[in-house]
Design a protein around this motif. Structure first.
Motif, PDB file in Angstrom:
ATOM      1  N   LYS A 519      97.164  84.294 146.007  1.00 11.28           N
ATOM      2  CA  LYS A 519      98.046  83.604 146.953  1.00 11.28           C
ATOM      3  C   LYS A 519      97.207  82.921 148.033  1.00 11.28           C
ATOM      4  O   LYS A 519      95.984  83.080 148.052  1.00 11.28           O
ATOM      5  N   ASP A 520      97.866  82.195 148.912  1.00 13.18           N
ATOM      6  CA  ASP A 520      97.094  81.567 149.988  1.00 13.18           C
ATOM      7  C   ASP A 520      96.769  82.627 151.047  1.00 13.18           C
ATOM      8  O   ASP A 520      97.194  83.782 150.940  1.00 13.18           O
ATOM      9  N   GLU A 521      96.021  82.227 152.078  1.00 10.66           N
ATOM     10  CA  GLU A 521      95.535  83.228 153.042  1.00 10.66           C
ATOM     11  C   GLU A 521      96.660  83.909 153.816  1.00 10.66           C
ATOM     12  O   GLU A 521      96.476  84.997 154.362  1.00 10.66           O
ATOM     13  N   LYS A 522      97.856  83.278 153.839  1.00  6.41           N
ATOM     14  CA  LYS A 522      99.002  83.898 154.532  1.00  6.41           C
ATOM     15  C   LYS A 522      99.795  84.805 153.597  1.00  6.41           C
ATOM     16  O   LYS A 522     100.812  85.361 153.972  1.00  6.41           O
ATOM     17  N   GLN A 524     101.274  83.700 150.840  1.00  5.64           N
ATOM     18  CA  GLN A 524     102.362  82.943 150.206  1.00  5.64           C
ATOM     19  C   GLN A 524     101.926  82.493 148.814  1.00  5.64           C
ATOM     20  O   GLN A 524     100.757  82.152 148.592  1.00  5.64           O
ATOM     21  N   MET A 526     101.196  80.166 145.841  1.00  8.93           N
ATOM     22  CA  MET A 526     100.772  78.771 145.849  1.00  8.93           C
ATOM     23  C   MET A 526     101.766  77.912 145.082  1.00  8.93           C
ATOM     24  O   MET A 526     102.161  78.283 143.973  1.00  8.93           O
ATOM     25  N   LYS A 530     104.945  73.531 148.521  1.00  8.43           N
ATOM     26  CA  LYS A 530     104.474  74.031 149.827  1.00  8.43           C
ATOM     27  C   LYS A 530     103.189  73.332 150.253  1.00  8.43           C
ATOM     28  O   LYS A 530     102.770  73.442 151.409  1.00  8.43           O
ATOM     29  N   GLY A 531     102.525  72.692 149.286  1.00  9.90           N
ATOM     30  CA  GLY A 531     101.272  71.995 149.606  1.00  9.90           C
ATOM     31  C   GLY A 531     100.118  72.935 149.877  1.00  9.90           C
ATOM     32  O   GLY A 531      99.156  72.590 150.565  1.00  9.90           O
ATOM     33  N   ASN A 532     100.216  74.178 149.358  1.00 14.58           N
ATOM     34  CA  ASN A 532      99.160  75.160 149.640  1.00 14.58           C
ATOM     35  C   ASN A 532      98.344  75.535 148.396  1.00 14.58           C
ATOM     36  O   ASN A 532      97.718  76.589 148.355  1.00 14.58           O
ATOM     37  N   ILE A 534      95.324  75.704 146.090  1.00 15.68           N
ATOM     38  CA  ILE A 534      93.873  75.546 146.229  1.00 15.68           C
ATOM     39  C   ILE A 534      93.306  75.334 144.833  1.00 15.68           C
ATOM     40  O   ILE A 534      93.499  76.169 143.943  1.00 15.68           O
ATOM     41  N   LYS A 563      94.579  87.327 148.671  1.00 17.31           N
ATOM     42  CA  LYS A 563      94.911  86.323 149.692  1.00 17.31           C
ATOM     43  C   LYS A 563      93.661  85.480 149.912  1.00 17.31           C
ATOM     44  O   LYS A 563      92.758  85.885 150.637  1.00 17.31           O
ATOM     45  N   SER A 565      91.208  82.559 151.079  1.00 13.41           N
ATOM     46  CA  SER A 565      90.983  81.540 152.107  1.00 13.41           C
ATOM     47  C   SER A 565      89.637  80.885 151.836  1.00 13.41           C
ATOM     48  O   SER A 565      88.721  81.518 151.310  1.00 13.41           O
TER      49      SER A 565
END
Length: 875
Positions: A519-522, A524, A526, A530-532, A534, A563, A565
């Protein structure tokens, strides 16, 4: 090595081509075998972060076993991905002005093969960028000749056993692609919706029964109203008839437990042809099944003539309008509910009654459950076996036919009277038909193809050569471990186990490691919306494949989502530079890479200590890899390399390397080179590119094998004695002094004096013996046996109290005040944790690792409070 920094873009492609050119990924004959089959990515796919995690784990295991003298096979390949590929090629042809129906099946399939030849290897080349050491010479594709042969054999044999059959049932139907699809290809989306309340007139009275529905268009196919037998409101109506509004058909009110008195009005319209639950109610109550839709989602001729040909959603609008006009409409309410969408067509999926081919999954599941029950196949983490059994215990017939052109065409032919002949090829089908009809007849082949999961279910043995070539099957089956995501336990893992048990009477893998989501660093998920998202290839380009791999592996904690980042990846890029700089340091200090084959003699304390640390780290990594604790194994390798070796050993070694003792210098040079070689071996499965580059540059291998990836894993027994304890004590004192300065807000580079007057004679002699090292690393000006008339503070190390003296300009009163504030803060945090741990509800309900972490935090804070307390008293 000339570069001060590691430049991954100069290295990774070059190293990978070395490996490939020298056929280093092929199994090398040995008594022990280790094998893994890659979860075949879709031929349409490109590398995403889930692939990066999954394949980093596989490559770590494969490289580790290869270095431990296993005959190691990592079997690669891709899946033909029926629906996804057909949809993609159809879209491409449409853009070129070509309609697949005009060019026909044969030409269309040619076009798909053309597309596959041009684009199908994209994801495999991306896996190479990641460093995957698959045996690419064995690359498989689910539509290859051998895999197709295994698919035909399995279909024909299961049909002979009565485990494959044709039946008319409700399936997930994609009205855009006009095919049945699997549950996996259905995306249940929560949407804003409406629920409509409609009155059905009860025969022989002026009363109505009101139902609630989100799909009023399906009332055209209603064949009953169901109420719960225990619902007193409706008991007097059971057995009576109602008239379906608009349609005019009379249907019965029946009692069935499926009707929930708490939902809607408690009365349900039953449409067996267009709802999976209604279908079950229909089967139990022997209801008529009326299909009201065409394959394209339009209303068919089983409905009032004014609705025939309307799209299902247009029909909904017209029906609601007519219901209102005729006063059958009661009200509508806004709700949120889940609606099934096709993940390829993005259209709403329709439960649809159609004739399809099915597998009797219930019978196949018996052995597949036994093998996990008997622990011959084990899930890691173990709780995933519950998910597996939940599904297996409630398994439904598996719909395996798809109304597509791209895929394995079903080996079934129909005679003039629709009699079915299932055979490996048309000649055999004709021979069977001739026997049956006593004459030659025309046969028509079933146009449908098999569900993609059918062929990928054979992956662990079909890719090894089954049924024709048994050499690799005998050697590498069952495979050692399957690394997979949790979302395909039902769709792929369970089916591989079922087919493996049915056709080879052996489980396809010993262990199943189920990794979490990236998931993303928060935290959430991907997603493009959401545009997240990576892109792993971007991170590889920017920071290196090694840095990305090490990040993912160090975060691959069982049952916990990764998570991710960019900062973490950047941090591990620094780790690669640390390794590179350590190598440069060794070269600058004339360390001897020519004598690293044998363990050197160890007479100096720091050399004994670093060797003991190496063996301890090796043992920990081995245990953690065996337990599938990749995060812990990565941590072990990192801590040893960065802290034990680079931060401490190399710093400690400088006191000898910069001395006049030539014999001691020679031993340190040999040992530092030897340990560094072992570090490269330990780190190679995690970060293969940088380790191989350093290895080749240093010409570490004198056996003629040359490559690090073939080097033997370190061996050796753990040896610790008083000499290694002495080094640990030096490290402990220096560390404490550094953190002590930090705590007192004193400059880390400043020099201090220390009085050891109050410690025992034994401790005083320890300080005398190690004075040079302690002074250099601890930035100690002088060691004294008496108290000094200077600002002082007290430090406790391993139970001993030392007086530390500062220069006159240190404001001890301010330091005391700051320390007291910090102590109060720590105490406050301790009190909060203490309250949580005293709360029985928290301790009973919270996961064990959370409770353990809280206890750990409490103990750390307690130690900090005690240490500050001693310092405050000594000021």
């Amino acid at each position: 090595m000339s570069n001060d920094k590691y430049i991954h873009t100069d290295v990774e492609d070059k190293i990978y081509s070395y490996w490939e050119k020298n056929n280093l990924f092929k199994p090398t004959k040995n008594k022990k075998q280790f094998s893994v089959v890659i979860p075949p990515p879709n031929v349409t796919g490109s590398l995403h972060m889930g692939h990066a995690l999954n394949n980093s784990i596989q490559d770590l295991l494969v490289r580790y076993h290869r270095m431990n003298n296993y005959e190691t096979l990592w079997q690669p390949g891709t899946d033909h991905a029926g629906i996804a590929t057909q949809a993609l090629v159809e879209k491409k042809l449409f853009a070129e002005g070509i309609d697949k129906n005009e060019i026909g099946r044969e030409k269309f399939i040619e076009k798909v093969w053309e597309w596959k030849e041009e684009h199908g290897d994209i994801i495999l080349n991306q896996l190479k960028k990641l460093g995957c050491s698959c045996d690419w010479s064995r690359n498989a594709f689910t539509m290859d000749e051998n895999l197709s042969k295994s698919v035909l054999k399995v279909f024909v044999e299961l049909h002979k056993k009565g485990l494959i059959y044709k039946d008319k049932k409700l399936v997930n139907w994609d009205t855009v692609l006009k095919t049945a699809i699997s549950d996996l290809e259905v995306d249940q989306r929560e949407v804003n919706s409406k629920i409509y309340y409609i009155q059905y007139p009860i025969d022989g009275s002026s009363n109505f029964i009101t139902i609630a529905t989100t799909r009023p268009e399906t009332m055209l196919g209603d064949t009953a109203i169901a109420v719960n037998p225990k619902d007193d409101r409706f008991k007097h109506l059971v057995g009576k008839f109602v008239t379906v509004p608009i349609v005019g058909r009379k249907i019965k009110i029946i009692a069935d437990d499926y009707a929930d008195p708490e939902m809607g009005t408690g009365a349900l319209k039953i449409t067996p042809a267009h709802d999976f639950n209604d279908y079950e109610v229909g089967q139990r109550n022997n209801l008529e099944i009326i299909n009201i839709f065409t394959e394209g989602g339009k209303v068919n001729e089983n409905t009032p003539k004014e609705y025939i040909g309307l799209d299902r959603f247009e029909a909904r609008k017209r029906i609601l309008k007519e219901l209102k006009e005729k006063e059958f409409f009661v009200k509508e309410e806004n709700i949120k509910n889940k609606v099934p969408y096709g993940d390829r067509s993005n259209s709403i999926i329709e439960p649809f009654l159609t004739e399809q081919w099915f597998v009797d999954a219930k019978k196949l599941s018996v052995k597949a459950k036994d093998i996990v029950n008997s622990k011959k196949t084990n899930f890691f983490p173990a709780n995933w076996s519950k998910t597996y059994f939940q599904w297996m215990n409630n398994i439904e017939p598996w719909c395996i036919s798809r109304q597509l052109w791209w895929g394995h065409q079903i080996p079934a032919w129909y005679g003039p009277d629709k009699k079915i002949f299932v055979a490996i090829n048309e000649d055999e089908a004709r021979a069977e038909a001739k026997k049956f009809y006593n004459k030659e007849v025309d046969l028509i082949r079933d146009p449908d193809v098999l569900d993609t999961w059918f062929s990928s279910g054979l992956w662990p043995f079909a890719t090894l050569g089954w049924p024709d070539n048994k050499e690799y099957v005998d050697k590498f089956y069952p495979t050692s471990v399957l690394v997979t995501g949790f979302d395909i336990i039902f769709f792929w893992v369970a089916r591989m186990i079922m087919f493996g048990m049915e056709f080879l009477d052996k489980e396809p893998f010993k262990d199943i490691y189920v990794h979490a989501l990236v998931k993303d660093e928060k935290g959430q998920k991907m997603s493009k919306s959401k545009g997240n998202v990576i892109n792993p290839l971007d991170l590889i380009e920017k920071y290196s494949a090694d840095a990305l791999r090490f990040t993912l592996l160090s975060m691959a904690s069982p049952g916990t989502d990764v998570k991710l980042s960019e900062d973490r990846v950047k941090g591990y890029r620094n780790f690669l530079n640390k390794l590179w700089n350590a190598n440069n340091f060794l070269i600058t200090n004339n360390c001897d890479f020519s004598k690293v084959e044998e363990k050197p003699s160890l007479s100096i304390n720091i050399n004994k200590w670093i060797y003991a640390e190496l063996i301890e780290t090796k043992n920990k990594i081995e245990k953690n890899l065996k337990d599938y604790r990749f995060d812990e194994a990565a941590k072990n390798a990192y801590q040893f390399t960065w802290h034990s070796y680079c931060d401490w050993y190399l710093e400690l070694s400088k006191t000898i390397l910069f001395s006049e003792d030539e014999k001691a210098k020679d031993e340190v040079r040999q040992v530092s080179a030897y340990i560094f070689k072992q570090i490269l071996i330990l780190l190679h499965p995690f970060i293969p590119f940088v380790t191989e580059e350093i290895w080749l540059n240093n010409k570490f291998d004198k056996s003629g094998k040359d490559f690090l990836m073939l080097a033997n894993w370190p061996s050796g027994e753990l040896e610790r004695d008083t000499s290694t304890n002495q080094v640990e004590k030096i490290i402990s004192i220096v560390s404490e002094l550094r953190s002590f300065k930090n705590e007192l807000s004193v400059s880390p580079g400043s020099f201090i004096d220390i009085s050891v007057e109050s410690v025992s004679k034994k401790e005083q002699s320890f300080f005398t013996e190690n004075e040079i090292i302690l002074k250099k690393l601890g930035r100690i000006k002088n060691l004294h046996n008496k108290d000094l008339d200077k600002p002082t503070a007290t430090l406790m190390v391993s139970g001993d109290l030392f007086k530390v003296y500062f220069d006159e300009d240190v404001d001890l009163e301010l330091i005391k005040k700051n320390l007291t504030t910090r102590q109060d803060k720590y105490q406050e945090e301790m009190n909060k944790i203490s309250e949580r741990l005293a709360n029985k509800s928290f301790v009973d309900r919270a996961p064990k690792d959370i409770v353990d972490q809280e206890k750990n935090n409490y103990n750390n804070l307690k130690n900090d409070v005690e240490r500050i307390s001693i310092t405050i008293k000594g000021i």
